[in-house]
Design a protein around this motif. Structure first.
Motif, PDB file in Angstrom:
ATOM      1  N   ASP B  19       0.832  -1.206   0.000  1.00 18.85           N
ATOM      2  CA  ASP B  19       0.000   0.000   0.000  1.00 18.85           C
ATOM      3  C   ASP B  19       0.864   1.251   0.000  1.00 18.85           C
ATOM      4  O   ASP B  19       0.573   2.232  -0.687  1.00 18.85           O
ATOM      5  N   GLY B  20       1.917   1.220   0.826  1.00 24.81           N
ATOM      6  CA  GLY B  20       2.823   2.366   0.915  1.00 24.81           C
ATOM      7  C   GLY B  20       3.462   2.658  -0.433  1.00 24.81           C
ATOM      8  O   GLY B  20       3.541   3.812  -0.865  1.00 24.81           O
ATOM      9  N   LYS B  23       0.928   4.261  -2.707  1.00 23.57           N
ATOM     10  CA  LYS B  23       0.715   5.679  -2.411  1.00 23.57           C
ATOM     11  C   LYS B  23       1.849   6.539  -2.962  1.00 23.57           C
ATOM     12  O   LYS B  23       1.637   7.611  -3.515  1.00 23.57           O
ATOM     13  N   LEU B  24       3.062   6.038  -2.748  1.00 19.26           N
ATOM     14  CA  LEU B  24       4.234   6.798  -3.170  1.00 19.26           C
ATOM     15  C   LEU B  24       4.274   6.941  -4.700  1.00 19.26           C
ATOM     16  O   LEU B  24       4.573   8.001  -5.243  1.00 19.26           O
TER      17      LEU B  24
END
Lengths: 352, 208
Positions: B19-20, B23-24
């Motif tokens: 997920d991170g 997002k990035l």
């Protein structure tokens, strides 16, 4: 068989025979019956065979049988009547001695096995905890960091973004420390297996630190022949000694600090002495834990089956005495000295 | 969809990390996360379907691990551009991944600062290894490496097994195990079993 082994066996044999002679002398003076004498002999022979090697044990037993057969029995029975039961009695004597020795050494071996098992269990437990922390906490934090970074990227330049970036940098540092701590959970605190070397290095490290208040140097003495120790045990000993030395170096304002390691057959003993300010008796008795870390030392000592004593008096310095029974400390390397007919030399390869 | 987009496949068994990454990447005009996978087997499937430009690959995963997935993907598509994501800097693990065909190596604690640059560099055809990882690699370049069997033994030691149990598990005698342990200690320069495990973890020979 090396030379020192022969000397040691001769020594053990000499001591054993001396014991028998002493018993004989006392028995003659007190006019003891052969039954009582053989009981005393039995105790002496069992004692010798538990402490000494195989050859010296057999030799001492034979001397005991010989004394019984040809000295005590003739004393109490007319020389003409040869008692055929005497031989049987001697054999019974030897068998009894052997059985008692075997039983005692079996119990000892079982205790050792239990101690080792406990060490292995602790090692496995550490592994489990480390893996758990690595797989859950650490990974999640690393993921979260990306979320925060994405949020930070959305912020316009300014104090809020700067503050967040700074916090993230600190968090990076914290995660790195956490990772190292997890790795350390599974690793040994000492790089070397030699306790003396590890303690000497510790002394140098502590001596260099906080130099303004302290100019003392550690004097280290080793007595006896160093034994291999189980890594878990060695770590615990090292941590206790580290705490004691840290107290001596950082809090005691001592000018002399000494450490002594004694490896004897029955005991591994470590003593740390300083001539500093001493620990307040209230703190010492109550085990109240300010910055002395006494509670931790006691808990650790208890965990490894060691005895920890701390003597201290205001102005008269402190002495920490840690002793671990040989059966625990040298759990696997052979404890028996003297002749080894069947035993193999243990190496670092074996489980410690 | 513009052809100038770098199409990325993220492979990691932790959804929070995927997920991170999503997002990035979402904030980047030149990148797009086209698929995710949570183990090596899924990674191979997703690669076949999407043919991404760059793959971000975790090493420690259930079922099929990262190195095996890299070998499989590079076997089919030698031009695949794969960046390894990992927690550890161990030279042996790095070497394994690079030999398997990885083009980049990224430590997870550097992800937030270096992920995007590394994706761009590797996509442009370059190789990328962080300096401290490279140093570690150089330091052990001439060391004798452990055999497969020795690694197996070391892994069992790290699980708290005694020689006897290791022998039983691997169906070899205790004496043979002792021989292996002796070799492991000497090859790693370790003082004892615990030290060997520490070094093994540090160098990525075994994993936590």
């Amino acid at each position: 068989m090396d030379h020192s082994g022969v000397v040691k066996s001769a020594e053990q044999f000499g001591l054993g025979v001396a014991g028998l002679v002493l018993i004989t002398f006392a028995a003659v003076r007190l006019g003891l019956q052969p039954g009582a004498v053989s009981l005393l002999y039995l105790i002496a022979v069992v004692f010798v065979s538990l402490r000494a090697g195989l050859v010296s044990s057999i030799a001492v037993s034979l001397v005991a049988v010989f004394l019984l057969q040809y000295y005590f029995v003739p004393l109490f029975s007319p020389p003409a009547s040869k008692n055929p039961l005497a031989i049987v009695a001697s054999l019974a004597f030897l068998v009894t001695a052997w059985v008692i020795s075997a039983m005692v050494s079996r119990v000892r071996k079982m205790t050792e096995a239990q101690v080792t098992l406990r060490f292995e269990e602790r090692l496995a437990e550490r592994t489990r905890i480390a893996r758990e922390l690595h797989d859950t906490l650490l990974q999640s934090f690393q993921g979260l960091m990306l979320h925060f970074q994405a949020a930070s990227d959305m912020l316009p330049p300014g104090p809020a973004k700067d503050a967040l970036e700074e916090a993230l940098d600190h968090a990076d540092q914290a995660i790195l420390e956490g990772r190292n701590a997890i790795q350390n959970l599974r690793s040994s605190t000492t790089v070397t297996n030699d306790l003396a070397e590890a303690i000497a290095a510790l002394g140098e490290e502590l001596c260099g630190r906080d130099g303004s208040s302290n100019s003392a140097k550690l004097r280290l003495a080793v007595e006896g022949k160093p034994h291999e120790l189980h890594p878990i045990l060695r770590d615990d000993i090292y941590r206790i000694v580290r705490e004691a030395l840290r107290n001596a170096f950082c809090h005691a304002q001592a000018s002399k600090i000494e450490a002594e390691i004694t490896y004897s057959e029955r005991l591994l003993r470590l003593r740390i002495r300083d001539n500093g300010t001493g620990i307040d008796p209230n703190v010492l008795d109550a085990g109240r834990d300010g910055h002395w870390g006494l509670q931790g030392m006691r808990e650790r000592a208890q965990q490894i089956g060691a005895q920890l004593e701390i003597w201290s008096q205001a102005g008269a310095g402190t002495e920490v005495d840690l002793s671990i029974p040989g059966s625990v400390a040298y759990a696997l390397p052979s404890r028996r000295s003297g002749f080894r007919l069947f035993g193999k030399r243990k190496e670092a390869v074996d489980e410690h | 969809m513009s052809t100038r987009h770098i199409r990325v496949l993220a492979v990691d068994d932790h959804s929070l990390l995927r997920d991170g990454i999503a997002k990035l990447l979402a904030a980047q005009p030149d990148m797009e996360l086209i698929a995710e996978a949570s183990n090596g087997r899924e990674a191979i499937e997703q690669f076949r379907i999407h043919k991404p430009d760059v793959i971000l690959m975790d090493l420690q995963m259930p079922e099929v691990n990262g190195v095996d997935a890299i070998v499989a993907i590079c076997g089919e598509f030698p031009r695949a551009r794969i960046i390894v994501l990992t927690t550890y800097t161990g030279d042996v693990q790095v070497l394994r991944a690079l030999k398997a065909g990885a083009r980049g190596y990224l430590l997870k604690n550097l992800l937030r600062k270096e992920l995007l640059d590394t994706i761009r560099l590797v996509h442009a055809g370059q190789k990328r290894i962080p300096p401290d990882v490279a140093t570690e690699l150089a330091e052990h370049a001439t060391d004798e490496s452990l055999s497969e069997r020795e690694i197996e033994v070391l892994r069992l030691i790290s699980g708290g097994n005694a020689n006897k149990e290791i022998g039983a598990r691997l169906s070899i005698t205790e004496e043979t195990v002792k021989g292996h342990v002796k070799n492991i200690l000497s090859k790693l320069g370790a003082n004892d079993r615990t030290h060997a495990v520490t070094l093994g973890l540090k160098r990525g020979i075994i994993e936590l």
